[in-house]
Design a protein around this motif. Structure first.
Motif, mmCIF file in Angstrom:
data_model
loop_
_atom_site.group_PDB
_atom_site.id
_atom_site.type_symbol
_atom_site.label_atom_id
_atom_site.label_comp_id
_atom_site.label_asym_id
_atom_site.label_seq_id
_atom_site.Cartn_x
_atom_site.Cartn_y
_atom_site.Cartn_z
ATOM 1 N N PHE A 153 0.831 -1.206 0.000
ATOM 2 C CA PHE A 153 0.000 0.000 0.000
ATOM 3 C C PHE A 153 0.868 1.259 0.000
ATOM 4 C CE2 PHE A 153 -2.893 3.176 1.765
ATOM 5 C CZ PHE A 153 -4.012 2.975 0.950
ATOM 6 N N PHE A 154 2.095 1.138 0.501
ATOM 7 C CA PHE A 154 3.005 2.291 0.562
ATOM 8 C C PHE A 154 3.324 2.846 -0.829
ATOM 9 C CE2 PHE A 154 5.993 -1.090 -0.322
ATOM 10 C CZ PHE A 154 6.966 -0.483 -1.108
ATOM 11 N N LEU A 155 3.150 2.055 -1.878
ATOM 12 C CA LEU A 155 3.430 2.520 -3.232
ATOM 13 C C LEU A 155 2.543 3.694 -3.635
ATOM 14 C CD1 LEU A 155 3.810 -0.904 -5.077
ATOM 15 C CD2 LEU A 155 5.647 0.676 -4.441
ATOM 16 N N PHE A 156 1.404 3.829 -2.975
ATOM 17 C CA PHE A 156 0.446 4.867 -3.327
ATOM 18 C C PHE A 156 0.527 6.081 -2.411
ATOM 19 C CE2 PHE A 156 -0.981 0.930 -5.095
ATOM 20 C CZ PHE A 156 -1.376 1.282 -6.364
ATOM 21 N N GLN A 157 1.459 6.069 -1.469
ATOM 22 C CA GLN A 157 1.672 7.254 -0.640
ATOM 23 C C GLN A 157 2.294 8.335 -1.520
ATOM 24 O OE1 GLN A 157 4.127 5.872 2.555
ATOM 25 N NE2 GLN A 157 2.400 5.146 3.738
ATOM 26 N N GLY A 158 1.859 9.537 -1.348
ATOM 27 C CA GLY A 158 2.376 10.626 -2.154
ATOM 28 C C GLY A 158 1.521 10.929 -3.375
ATOM 29 N N PHE A 159 0.527 10.090 -3.658
ATOM 30 C CA PHE A 159 -0.403 10.412 -4.740
ATOM 31 C C PHE A 159 -1.224 11.616 -4.302
ATOM 32 C CE2 PHE A 159 1.025 6.755 -6.656
ATOM 33 C CZ PHE A 159 0.254 6.306 -7.705
ATOM 34 N N ARG A 160 -1.492 12.497 -5.211
ATOM 35 C CA ARG A 160 -2.231 13.720 -4.876
ATOM 36 C C ARG A 160 -3.630 13.379 -4.383
ATOM 37 N NH1 ARG A 160 -1.757 17.295 -10.018
ATOM 38 N NH2 ARG A 160 -3.393 18.384 -8.887
ATOM 39 N N ASN B 280 12.753 -0.819 -9.631
ATOM 40 C CA ASN B 280 11.880 -0.342 -10.700
ATOM 41 C C ASN B 280 10.387 -0.387 -10.366
ATOM 42 O OD1 ASN B 280 14.124 0.027 -12.364
ATOM 43 N ND2 ASN B 280 14.074 -2.088 -13.017
ATOM 44 N N ILE B 281 10.007 -0.692 -9.149
ATOM 45 C CA ILE B 281 8.586 -0.859 -8.819
ATOM 46 C C ILE B 281 7.815 0.449 -9.020
ATOM 47 C CG2 ILE B 281 6.936 -1.360 -6.991
ATOM 48 C CD1 ILE B 281 8.984 -3.252 -5.782
ATOM 49 N N LEU B 282 8.283 1.529 -8.437
ATOM 50 C CA LEU B 282 7.559 2.799 -8.537
ATOM 51 C C LEU B 282 7.492 3.301 -9.975
ATOM 52 C CD1 LEU B 282 8.618 4.771 -5.346
ATOM 53 C CD2 LEU B 282 6.346 3.999 -5.972
ATOM 54 N N HIS C 174 3.952 3.828 -11.964
ATOM 55 C CA HIS C 174 3.584 5.126 -12.531
ATOM 56 C C HIS C 174 3.403 5.044 -14.047
ATOM 57 C CE1 HIS C 174 3.863 7.696 -8.940
ATOM 58 N NE2 HIS C 174 4.739 6.795 -8.536
ATOM 59 N N ASP C 175 4.233 4.230 -14.721
ATOM 60 C CA ASP C 175 4.077 4.052 -16.169
ATOM 61 C C ASP C 175 2.756 3.367 -16.494
ATOM 62 O OD1 ASP C 175 6.505 5.262 -16.608
ATOM 63 O OD2 ASP C 175 7.612 3.379 -16.939
ATOM 64 N N CYS C 176 2.390 2.352 -15.711
ATOM 65 C CA CYS C 176 1.108 1.649 -15.930
ATOM 66 C C CYS C 176 -0.076 2.581 -15.728
ATOM 67 C CB CYS C 176 0.982 0.455 -14.999
ATOM 68 S SG CYS C 176 1.958 -0.968 -15.468
ATOM 69 N N ILE C 177 -0.064 3.322 -14.631
ATOM 70 C CA ILE C 177 -1.171 4.234 -14.342
ATOM 71 C C ILE C 177 -1.248 5.336 -15.395
ATOM 72 C CG2 ILE C 177 -2.041 5.955 -12.703
ATOM 73 C CD1 ILE C 177 -1.054 4.118 -10.459
ATOM 74 N N ASP C 178 -0.107 5.840 -15.804
ATOM 75 C CA ASP C 178 -0.084 6.883 -16.835
ATOM 76 C C ASP C 178 -0.657 6.348 -18.151
ATOM 77 O OD1 ASP C 178 0.548 9.511 -17.712
ATOM 78 O OD2 ASP C 178 2.298 8.701 -18.755
ATOM 79 N N TYR D 18 -15.000 1.762 -8.515
ATOM 80 C CA TYR D 18 -13.566 2.018 -8.673
ATOM 81 C C TYR D 18 -13.227 2.248 -10.139
ATOM 82 C CZ TYR D 18 -13.005 0.538 -3.854
ATOM 83 O OH TYR D 18 -13.092 0.453 -2.492
ATOM 84 N N ASN D 19 -12.170 3.018 -10.382
ATOM 85 C CA ASN D 19 -11.685 3.281 -11.732
ATOM 86 C C ASN D 19 -10.504 2.401 -12.105
ATOM 87 O OD1 ASN D 19 -12.399 6.269 -10.474
ATOM 88 N ND2 ASN D 19 -13.300 5.867 -12.471
ATOM 89 N N LEU D 20 -9.839 1.839 -11.088
ATOM 90 C CA LEU D 20 -8.642 1.046 -11.310
ATOM 91 C C LEU D 20 -8.432 0.125 -10.115
ATOM 92 C CD1 LEU D 20 -5.809 0.583 -12.789
ATOM 93 C CD2 LEU D 20 -4.981 2.427 -11.345
ATOM 94 N N PHE D 21 -7.939 -1.087 -10.384
ATOM 95 C CA PHE D 21 -7.572 -2.001 -9.307
ATOM 96 C C PHE D 21 -6.094 -2.345 -9.432
ATOM 97 C CE2 PHE D 21 -12.126 -2.825 -9.141
ATOM 98 C CZ PHE D 21 -12.326 -2.862 -7.778
ATOM 99 N N PHE D 22 -5.409 -2.356 -8.297
ATOM 100 C CA PHE D 22 -4.036 -2.829 -8.191
ATOM 101 C C PHE D 22 -4.105 -4.086 -7.335
ATOM 102 C CE2 PHE D 22 0.015 -3.006 -5.868
ATOM 103 C CZ PHE D 22 0.917 -2.915 -6.907
#
Length: 118
Positions: free
Chosen positions: A18-25, A103-105, A109-113, A48-52
């Motif tokens: 879940f820490f991967l999503f910290q810092g999202f606006r 390379n996780i972050l 970010h590339d996938c979400i973009d 939901y618009n997206l699932f991880f």
């Protein structure tokens, strides 16, 4: 989108990523941690618009089956490289290997973009 925030459901039964999503606006994204989606109704899923989804072992693929036909983009992540390879063969386009810590972050970010640009 009806809602101004892009809702992301993080399905991680161990709660490790879940820490991967910290810092999202916070004014742009609403991130919710979920242990499972198996018991969720289709009405709740479509909010939901997206699932991880983090897949730890092969039996966790049942989570993906619940989400596969709902039409909502799914990013699949796993520490197990063999699971990621097999999911890519099944045509899951957005897969992230969690074993490469560097390379996780960037991959996330590339996938979400890529999903947001569609």
């Amino acid at each position: 989108m009806v809602n101004s925030k892009y809702k992301i459901g993080v399905v991680d039964k161990k709660g490790k990523y879940f820490f991967l999503f910290q810092g999202f606006r916070k004014n742009k994204f609403a991130v919710s941690g979920l242990e499972t989606v198996v018991s969720m109704t289709s009405e709740l899923i479509t909010q939901y618009n997206l699932f991880f989804v983090v897949v730890y072992e092969y039996k966790d693929v049942f989570e993906l089956l619940q989400l596969k036909d709902c039409g909502i983009p799914i990013i699949v992540a796993s520490e197990n490289f063999k699971i990621i390879k097999k999911l890519q063969i099944i045509d899951f386009h957005h897969c992230i290997g969690l074993s490469e810590k560097i390379n996780i972050l960037t991959s996330l970010h590339d996938c979400i973009d890529g999903i947001l640009k569609k």
